[in-house]
Scaffold this active site. Structure first.
Site, PDB file in Angstrom:
ATOM      1  N   LYS A 115       0.708  -1.230   0.154  1.00  0.00           N
ATOM      2  CA  LYS A 115       0.007  -0.282   0.556  1.00  0.00           C
ATOM      3  C   LYS A 115       0.954   1.357   0.019  1.00  0.00           C
ATOM      4  O   LYS A 115       1.182   1.936  -0.896  1.00  0.00           O
ATOM      5  CB  LYS A 115      -1.163   0.056   0.991  1.00  0.00           C
TER       6      LYS A 115
ATOM      7  N   CYS B  72      -4.592  12.994  12.943  1.00  0.00           N
ATOM      8  CA  CYS B  72      -4.612  11.589  12.546  1.00  0.00           C
ATOM      9  C   CYS B  72      -4.288  10.688  14.070  1.00  0.00           C
ATOM     10  O   CYS B  72      -4.112  11.523  14.784  1.00  0.00           O
ATOM     11  CB  CYS B  72      -3.305  10.962  11.679  1.00  0.00           C
TER      12      CYS B  72
ATOM     13  N   ARG C 274       1.198  14.696  13.411  1.00  0.00           N
ATOM     14  CA  ARG C 274       1.444  15.139  12.306  1.00  0.00           C
ATOM     15  C   ARG C 274       2.049  16.098  11.441  1.00  0.00           C
ATOM     16  O   ARG C 274       0.766  16.456  10.618  1.00  0.00           O
ATOM     17  CB  ARG C 274       0.957  13.914  11.253  1.00  0.00           C
TER      18      ARG C 274
ATOM     19  N   ARG D 132      -8.487  -0.238   4.673  1.00  0.00           N
ATOM     20  CA  ARG D 132      -8.115   0.510   4.026  1.00  0.00           C
ATOM     21  C   ARG D 132      -6.178   0.598   3.530  1.00  0.00           C
ATOM     22  O   ARG D 132      -6.000   0.547   2.360  1.00  0.00           O
ATOM     23  CB  ARG D 132      -6.910   1.647   5.147  1.00  0.00           C
TER      24      ARG D 132
HETATM   25  C1  EPZ Z   1       4.529   7.150   6.447  1.00  0.00           C
HETATM   26  O1  EPZ Z   1       3.922   8.640   7.104  1.00  0.00           O
HETATM   27  C2  EPZ Z   1       3.477   5.629   6.194  1.00  0.00           C
HETATM   28  N1  EPZ Z   1       2.596   6.533   5.302  1.00  0.00           N
HETATM   29  C3  EPZ Z   1       3.120   5.218   7.363  1.00  0.00           C
HETATM   30  O2  EPZ Z   1       2.297   4.583   7.074  1.00  0.00           O
HETATM   31  C4  EPZ Z   1       4.139   5.656   8.072  1.00  0.00           C
HETATM   32  O3  EPZ Z   1       4.142   4.672   9.575  1.00  0.00           O
HETATM   33  C5  EPZ Z   1       5.127   6.192   8.483  1.00  0.00           C
HETATM   34  O4  EPZ Z   1       5.658   6.801   7.420  1.00  0.00           O
HETATM   35  C6  EPZ Z   1       6.680   6.211   8.882  1.00  0.00           C
HETATM   36  O5  EPZ Z   1       7.118   5.056   8.328  1.00  0.00           O
HETATM   37  C7  EPZ Z   1       2.426   5.919   3.937  1.00  0.00           C
HETATM   38  O6  EPZ Z   1       3.384   5.797   3.653  1.00  0.00           O
HETATM   39  C8  EPZ Z   1       0.752   6.300   3.165  1.00  0.00           C
HETATM   40  P1  EPZ Z   1       6.670  10.716   8.415  1.00  0.00           P
HETATM   41  P2  EPZ Z   1       4.236   9.199   6.271  1.00  0.00           P
HETATM   42  O7  EPZ Z   1       6.776  11.362   7.713  1.00  0.00           O
HETATM   43  O8  EPZ Z   1       4.946   9.885   5.112  1.00  0.00           O
HETATM   44  C9  EPZ Z   1       7.111  13.817  12.074  1.00  0.00           C
HETATM   45  C10 EPZ Z   1      -0.369   3.198   7.528  1.00  0.00           C
HETATM   46  O9  EPZ Z   1      -0.522   2.728   8.818  1.00  0.00           O
HETATM   47  N2  EPZ Z   1       7.183  14.937  10.466  1.00  0.00           N
HETATM   48  O10 EPZ Z   1       7.557   9.800   7.753  1.00  0.00           O
HETATM   49  O11 EPZ Z   1       3.346  10.464   7.161  1.00  0.00           O
HETATM   50  C11 EPZ Z   1       5.942  12.900  11.662  1.00  0.00           C
HETATM   51  O12 EPZ Z   1       4.819  13.477  13.261  1.00  0.00           O
HETATM   52  C12 EPZ Z   1       0.823   4.050   7.623  1.00  0.00           C
HETATM   53  O13 EPZ Z   1       0.263   2.438   6.943  1.00  0.00           O
HETATM   54  C13 EPZ Z   1       7.506  16.242  10.979  1.00  0.00           C
HETATM   55  O14 EPZ Z   1       7.246  15.791  11.972  1.00  0.00           O
HETATM   56  O15 EPZ Z   1       5.371   9.228   8.353  1.00  0.00           O
HETATM   57  C14 EPZ Z   1       5.839  11.721  12.744  1.00  0.00           C
HETATM   58  O16 EPZ Z   1       6.836  12.126  13.808  1.00  0.00           O
HETATM   59  C15 EPZ Z   1       0.411   4.903   9.023  1.00  0.00           C
HETATM   60  N3  EPZ Z   1       6.788  16.810  10.155  1.00  0.00           N
HETATM   61  C16 EPZ Z   1       7.278  11.711  11.833  1.00  0.00           C
HETATM   62  O17 EPZ Z   1       8.418  12.747  11.310  1.00  0.00           O
HETATM   63  C17 EPZ Z   1       7.251  16.584   8.659  1.00  0.00           C
HETATM   64  O18 EPZ Z   1       6.744  17.500   7.892  1.00  0.00           O
HETATM   65  C18 EPZ Z   1       7.684  10.725  11.168  1.00  0.00           C
HETATM   66  O19 EPZ Z   1       6.776  10.242   9.602  1.00  0.00           O
HETATM   67  C19 EPZ Z   1       6.660  15.252   8.143  1.00  0.00           C
HETATM   68  C20 EPZ Z   1       7.087  14.563   9.259  1.00  0.00           C
END
Ligand code: EPZ
Length: 432
Positions: free
Chosen positions: A22, A126, A131, A409
């Site tokens: 996904k 979320c 996030r 999902r």
């Molecule tokens: C991706 O989310 C995945 N989603 C998530 O899977 C997964 O848990 C996550 O990566 C971590 O591996 C998809 O690929 C669709 P991040 P993403 O940006 O990209 C912080 C699932 O169940 N952050 O790597 O949204 C954020 O808050 C989902 O399939 C900032 O601070 O995750 C988090 O603490 C859930 N500022 C950390 O970085 C930003 O601008 C990592 O988030 C962006 C992120």
């Protein structure tokens, strides 16, 4: 609203086919916005998130076509879907669409790169944490974009002549912001260097697809990605990589019930750290050309300590499932979540089934119990829902998992795959 009914009934044995990922499929679909020519994605999973993103992308001008089956295809063979954005018809992604799926915010990168502007709703909060989007904004600004936030929208504009190559070092690893910067920089004028880039296999999958479309990205699989911008991208065919989270989830199911299951098409190098942790529970793991074989015959589940981390560390998306497994361990386990600040919502639901878990800060202490007992529980997010299914597979009596739309999902044909290896699980549709 549907619910799942599960009765704990012994070991799992046989084969489970692993679907396309996904979290690779979604950014790959979004990449179709970067070219006027068709992008054909193979091994696409049948998931609610994929369907939702199809309709979101069509709003921007992406046409899609599900291609015919090939000889030998079965119900679980991934689909081939062609996506084509001959023209970008709208650079506006409204709240009503973006709030349904956080990943749809990622259209900001390709829209800005190809059309020079984007107006995208801020993604909603979320269940797993706040996030924020600061890293998206800073990294796009490094490519020359002007960005302002107004009335719940991010308004982004490229300089005249388009985005410029730039240099950005992520202060924190972000999968989504790395995807977006990769897509945007592919069409920027000049060279971009991304430091502290996410190394998740889905990021590499996207980079490989972009290269097949004519992008010039090097450093794949490392923390430094270099992108030589090109003026346009062309059509390509790309196969979505196998889902490492689905793989780890079914591996945890078999470790929980005992038995012997081949996870077909799974690739161990996509989740080596999680497999190493699983091996410490006393589960046998054998990786080969066909997939990964998971076996546990009798014997206790041994306690483990693990902490989530960006790839190649232990994936946060498997934390809940592995926590469910050690609720039955012979001893005390410690589970630390470092990626999201609120990703322990499954703890109180697991407690309904008899689990003994206490939380202190980022760490959950799980004291194994001899028995779990079935109860009605509520799915809170996609991966957390699976922890309840895993516990239900060994609980005495009946476990009823409500709010199954979370599972739909991200897990393809879940009940079918689990019943085919002997689980007693079925779906009930209810009113309202
Ligand atoms: C991706 O989310 C995945 N989603 C998530 O899977 C997964 O848990 C996550 O990566 C971590 O591996 C998809 O690929 C669709 P991040 P993403 O940006 O990209 C912080 C699932 O169940 N952050 O790597 O949204 C954020 O808050 C989902 O399939 C900032 O601070 O995750 C988090 O603490 C859930 N500022 C950390 O970085 C930003 O601008 C990592 O988030 C962006 C992120």
């Amino acid at each position: 609203m549907d619910k799942l009914i599960i009765r704990g009934n012994g070991t799992l044995n046989g084969e489970i086919p692993i679907s396309g990922a996904k979290n690779a499929a979604l950014p790959l679909m979004i990449a179709s916005l970067l070219s006027a020519e068709p992008l054909t994605l193979e091994n696409m999973p049948r998931l609610a998130d994929v369907e939702a993103l199809k309709s979101i992308l069509s709003n921007h001008g992406v046409d899609y076509r599900v291609m015919g089956k090939k000889a030998g295809d079965t119900a679980t063979t991934g689909r081939r879907i062609e996506f084509q954005a001959a023209e970008i018809v709208d650079t506006h992604a409204p709240y009503d669409l973006v709030r349904k799926m956080r990943a749809s915010f990622w259209v900001i990168g390709p829209l800005l790169a190809r059309a020079g502007e984007a107006r995208v709703s801020l993604p909603g909060g979320c269940a797993i944490g706040t996030r924020p989007i600061d890293l998206f904004i800073e990294s796009l600004q490094a490519l020359g974009a002007e960005i302002e936030i107004d009335a719940g929208y991010v308004n982004a504009t490229a300089p005249s002549g388009g985005l410029k190559g730039g240099h950005y070092k992520f202060p924190k690893v972000s999968v989504g912001a790395t995807h977006v910067m990769l897509m945007a920089a592919s069409l920027a004028d000049g060279t971009t260097i991304i430091e502290n880039a996410a190394r998740e296999p889905e990021v590499t999958d996207l980079a490989e697809c972009l290269n097949a479309m004519g992008a010039k990205i090097s450093g794949l699989g490392t923390t430094t990605l270099t992108i030589e911008g090109v003026t346009s991208l062309h059509g390509a065919t790309h196969r979505v990589l196998p889902d490492r989270i689905e793989t780890g989830t079914f591996a945890a199911c078999v470790a929980m019930t005992g038995g012997d299951v081949l996870l077909k098409n799974a690739r161990a190098n996509l989740l080596q750290e999680a497999l190493d942790v699983l091996a410490q529970t006393g589960t046998e793991i054998e990786s080969g050309n066909e997939g990964i074989r998971i076996r546990r015959n009798g014997g206790d589940i041994l306690p483990i300590d693990f902490s989530t981390d960006p790839f190649p560390g232990f994936p946060t998306d498997l934390q809940a499932q592995f926590m469910a497994l050690v609720t039955r361990a012979n001893g005390v386990s410690h589970v630390t979540e470092t990626i999201f600040e609120n990703r322990f919502m499954h703890v109180q639901e697991l407690a309904r089934l008899g689990a003994n878990i206490s939380i202190s800060g980022q760490t959950a202490t799980v004291t194994g119990v001899e028995r779990l007992s079935g109860a009605p529980v509520m799915a809170t997010d996609l991966r957390a829902s699976m922890s309840l299914v895993i516990a239900g597979l060994v609980a005495d009596g009946e476990t009823e998992v409500n709010r199954v739309y979370h599972l739909d999902r991200g897990f393809e044909l879940l009940e079918d795959k689990l019943s085919a290896v002997g689980a007693d699980i079925h779906r009930v549709s209810t009113e309202g």
